[in-house]
Design an enzyme around this catalytic site. Sequence first.
Site, PDB file in Angstrom:
ATOM      1  CG  ASP A  29       0.102  -4.048   3.029  1.00 47.86           C
ATOM      2  OD1 ASP A  29       0.367  -3.425   1.974  1.00 47.86           O
ATOM      3  OD2 ASP A  29      -0.109  -3.486   4.111  1.00 47.86           O
ATOM      4  CG  HIS A  89      -0.383   0.247   2.522  1.00 45.24           C
ATOM      5  ND1 HIS A  89       0.021  -0.761   3.369  1.00 45.24           N
ATOM      6  CD2 HIS A  89      -0.113   1.397   3.174  1.00 45.24           C
ATOM      7  CE1 HIS A  89       0.491  -0.245   4.483  1.00 45.24           C
ATOM      8  NE2 HIS A  89       0.420   1.072   4.399  1.00 45.24           N
ATOM      9  CB  SER A  91       3.414   1.789   5.818  1.00 43.74           C
ATOM     10  OG  SER A  91       2.225   2.018   6.517  1.00 43.74           O
TER      11      SER A  91
END
Length: 451
Positions: A129, A98, A208
Site C-alpha cells: 500500500d 490505494h 491516507s
Amino acid sequence: MDEVENSPTVEARSVKRARPDDSDAPHTNGSSHRVEATIPASKQPALHTKALRSVLKVFVVKTDPNYAQPWQMRPQRSSSGSAFIVDTKRRHIMTNAHVVSNETTVHVRRPGNPKKWRAKVLCEGKIADLALVTVEDDQFWTDELLDLQFVDVPELQDSILVAGYPLGGDSLSITKGIVSRVVMTRYAHASNKLLGIQIDAAINPGNSGGPAFANLQEAKVAGVAFSKLSNADNVGYIIPYQIIKHFLQEYELHGIFRGCCSVGFRWQDMENTHLREHLQVAPQQSGSLVYKIDPLAPAHEVLKENDVVMQIDGIPIADDGTVEFRNEERVEFSHIVRAKHIGESLDLKVFRDGTLLDLEYQLKQRRPLVPILHGVDCVPSYFIVGGLVFVPLSIPFLEHAYGGLNWRKLAPVPILALVTEYCELPDEQVIVLFQILAAEINFGYKFQTVK
C-alpha cells in the site's frame, strides 16, 4: 501474494482503510479527536513550518475496474488523499497505493498554496500500500521544501503526530496520539500480514498517505498513515519504515515493486501437549508445525508435512508462532520472511522424525489459486458463449459481486473453501458461471455457479 496463515478461511476482522476522501462524500460536523487548523507562518517555529510544508494534498480522478461487468469500467470519480516529500533531489513524493490506484489524473497541492500541480505515478506497490509520485514541473521544486526523514519503529507510548487532509475541511489537519503496539496486520483485504504500528490518533478518509511524525521539529517520520479499524474507536495503523525501506529498495533495484516473499507453507501452533508428544518434541523445544506446503514453491522440494520449524534465520520460534521483536515484544515469525526480497535465501532449523535438520531454500512470491489484488495477480476478464458469462474467480470479483466485504458471508461455501488454496499448476484458474445474458439459445436456462 503470500499465503494466509493459520486459518482455513479468510480472517473476518473488519479493517477499514483510511480511504481517500471522495469529493462527493458528505461532510460531517460531529465531534472527533482531530485538531484541525491552518498553520500560520507567523505563529509557528520555522522548523515546524518547513516540515509541514512538505505535506501535500493529493487530488485524483480515477476509473475503477468492474469485475461484476468486466467488459466495462466503472464511472469516473474524484477523491483526495495526502502525501509528503521524501527526496527533493530525485523529486520523490510518497503516498498510499490505494490513493492513486486506477488513476486517470493526479494533482498535488502544497499547504497554503492554491495552485494544483500535475503529478505522475512512478511506482505502485499495492501489497505494501505504498506509491511514489513525482511532479515534473521545475517550478514546483523552486520553493524551499524539506525532505522528511524516516526513523525506525518508535517505542510504545511514544508520541505520534499524524498530518494530512481528512474529510471535514480543506486545510492541513494534525492529530496527536501515541504508539499503542507493534503488530502484524493486513494491508489489503484477504492479503497476508505485514508489520504495522497501531496508534490511537484519529485516522480518517483523506488521511491516507500522510506522514506520522515521530518528531515534528526534526522532520522525523515514523510511518505512513493508511488504515483504521472500522468497528473500534481510536485504532489506526501506520506503515513503518521497515516496510517503506523494502519498497524503496525494490524501486531502486528493479524500477517496480515486485511484491513480498512467501514462506511457502502453512503452519499451526504447537501449544497442544498431545500434539507435541506425538511429534516427539521435547518440553524445552518450541516451533511451528508445517501442515501444508505450496506445490509450486521452492519449499516443496525441501520441507515435508509434519516438520516442526524451530528456528528461522537463527531466531527461535515460540510455540505460538512468534519471534522476539524487541524489549519483550513479539510478532509472528512471518515478519522475518516479509522483510526479505524475492530470490533471497531462508535458513531454517527443522525437527523431523526426531532429528534436527538445517535447511535452506530461496523465497518467491506466492501465486494463490484465487487471485487477491487487482493489478497484481488479476485483471478483469471474461468469456461469453451462448449468452453464458464465465469469469475467473478472484477476490475483486467476489467483492464486486457481493458488495464489498459481504462476500465472506454471502458467497457459497464451496467458493469460500477455494480462497486459501494453493495453485497446483502455474496457469491454474477457477472459472465460474456468473451471469446469463438473455438469448434464444439459452431460453429457460437459469443455472449459475455463483448466485
